[in-house]
Design a protein around this motif. Structure first.
Motif, short mmCIF file in Angstrom:
data_model
loop_
_atom_site.label_atom_id
_atom_site.label_comp_id
_atom_site.label_asym_id
_atom_site.label_seq_id
_atom_site.Cartn_x
_atom_site.Cartn_y
_atom_site.Cartn_z
N ARG A 1 3.43 -3.49 -1.38
CA ARG A 1 3.52 -3.44 -2.85
C ARG A 1 3.99 -4.77 -3.42
N TYR A 2 5.02 -5.35 -2.80
CA TYR A 2 5.53 -6.63 -3.30
C TYR A 2 4.48 -7.74 -3.14
N SER B 1 1.98 -7.41 -5.86
CA SER B 1 2.51 -7.82 -7.17
C SER B 1 2.64 -9.33 -7.27
N GLN C 1 -1.58 2.60 -11.18
CA GLN C 1 -0.63 2.53 -12.30
C GLN C 1 -0.28 1.10 -12.68
N SER C 2 -0.45 0.17 -11.73
CA SER C 2 -0.12 -1.23 -12.01
C SER C 2 -1.21 -1.94 -12.80
N TYR D 1 0.29 3.50 -6.83
CA TYR D 1 0.91 2.28 -7.36
C TYR D 1 -0.16 1.33 -7.91
N GLY E 1 0.40 6.98 -1.76
CA GLY E 1 1.40 6.43 -2.66
C GLY E 1 1.06 5.02 -3.09
N PHE E 2 0.54 4.23 -2.15
CA PHE E 2 0.17 2.85 -2.49
C PHE E 2 -1.01 2.83 -3.45
N LEU F 1 6.60 -0.78 1.10
CA LEU F 1 7.21 -1.59 0.04
C LEU F 1 6.77 -3.05 0.10
#
Length: 361
Positions: A172-173, A176, A207-208, A204, A200-201, A169
């Motif tokens: 990911r942050y 972003s 998709q981002s 992400y 999973g990353f 997580l």
């Protein structure tokens, strides 16, 4: 619980500027949905809040005691941490973050970390908000990392290849917040000891709409050597990277997880932290380096020193930012969220939370 168009905290606690009377502030709960709604898309504003807080801290206008660690003999990998703090400036507030880290949660498909943040009125000491804080904690961590990436990259070619060691997580942050503050990359590398986390990353990132080619790396060495900006966001309990030659190309390193790098790596780099005393404890990589050398000379200063121009980061060495994570940052971001929720008129107040308000009944 009621939802009210709530006055500002300044109005609640101070009222008429000519009166010395104090009143008990209403107590509110700010759930994660509201926190996320406020912070989403405001990466630049949160970075500004974090940088302003670092400057207040550097000016001595904060109180940030050492964190307290609650550990468990029967669960050695788990812990709960209390981070008390007090923030000066225009948005004065005191408070406490209470954050748990239970790595085994991940195997049950729930997040490793959970947290609440308590905000206390600076004048009366009364708590006025309880906020979901895992999002606040992740946001302030990512904003701190994005700020360091910017300031430590000045004076050198801006990094074009980003690499993540650890793909949870926090990674990911951080991505972003880098994207939200104007960064773009030709390539993004990913390595995690968990294939599922790495996959999973990657999903992400795709998709981002992340810019740049996404490359999966089988090992940390391959990733580090091919990245100009390296993010360590692992749950490592002790250093596992010891070869300074991996960093010979002089990348900027965001050592967010604090315990990945052996002392010999730090000794070959320019080292910047968020707070020297805080960072040199709890068996962090900088703490181990101090114990090995018997000196703090390997530290060049804080991020506030870099922002103020007191410390220059040379381009001919790796630059490593090791942030311990200060409770004042949680307070600052939490206060920012609280004020935005108040402004929206959606603050959820708990009626009569404080009941015994007369000394003699």
């Amino acid at each position: 619980m009621t939802t009210v168009n709530h006055p500002s905290l300044q109005e609640v606690t101070h009222g008429d500027a000519r009166s010395d009377a104090r009143t008990v502030p209403p107590f509110a709960v700010v759930p994660g949905e509201q926190v996320k709604s406020v912070l989403e898309g405001r990466e630049k504003a949160v970075v500004d809040v974090v940088e302003a807080t670092y400057r207040l801290h550097g000016a001595g206008r904060t109180v940030n005691p050492p964190s307290s660690f609650l550990r468990f003999p029967d669960r050695p990998s788990s812990r709960i941490i209390a981070l008390p703090a007090s923030l000066g400036g225009r948005a004065r507030v005191d408070g406490l973050k209470w954050i748990s880290s239970f790595p085994e949660n991940v195997s049950s498909a729930i997040p490793r970390a959970s947290a609440v943040l308590i905000l206390n009125d600076h004048e009366t000491g009364y708590p006025f908000a309880c906020m979901e804080s895992s999002i606040i904690s992740a946001a302030r961590t990512a904003a701190s990392a994005a700020s360091a990436a910017d300031w430590l990259s000045r004076g050198r070619q801006r990094p074009a290849r980003l690499g993540f060691v650890g793909a949870g997580l926090i990674a990911r942050y951080i991505h972003s917040y880098l994207a939200g503050t104007g960064w773009s990359f030709d390539e993004i590398g990913v390595h995690d000891v968990s294939a599922a986390s790495a996959a999973g990353f990657r999903l992400y990132l795709e998709q981002s709409g992340a810019t740049g080619r996404v490359t999966m790396h089988r090992g940390a060495e391959e990733l580090v050597r091919s990245s100009d900006l390296v993010v360590f966001a692992t749950v490592a309990a002790r250093p596992h990277i010891s070869d300074p030659s991996w960093f010979r190309h002089n990348p900027v390193v965001l050592h967010v997880s604090l315990r990945d790098l052996e002392p010999q790596v730090l000794l070959s780099a320019t080292n910047v932290v968020d707070d020297i005393d805080h960072c040199l404890r709890a068996a962090t990589s900088p703490h181990l380096t101090e114990q090995l050398t018997g000196s703090r000379a390997f530290l060049h200063g804080t991020l506030d020193d870099v922002m103020a121009g007191r410390v220059t980061v040379p381009a001919d060495r790796p630059a490593v930012f090791s942030p311990f994570g200060l409770g004042i940052l949680d307070l600052a971001v939490g206060r920012y969220v609280y004020d935005e929720v108040v402004e929206s008129g959606e603050l959820q107040v708990i009626d009569n939370f404080f009941h015994e308000l007369r000394r003699y009944g």
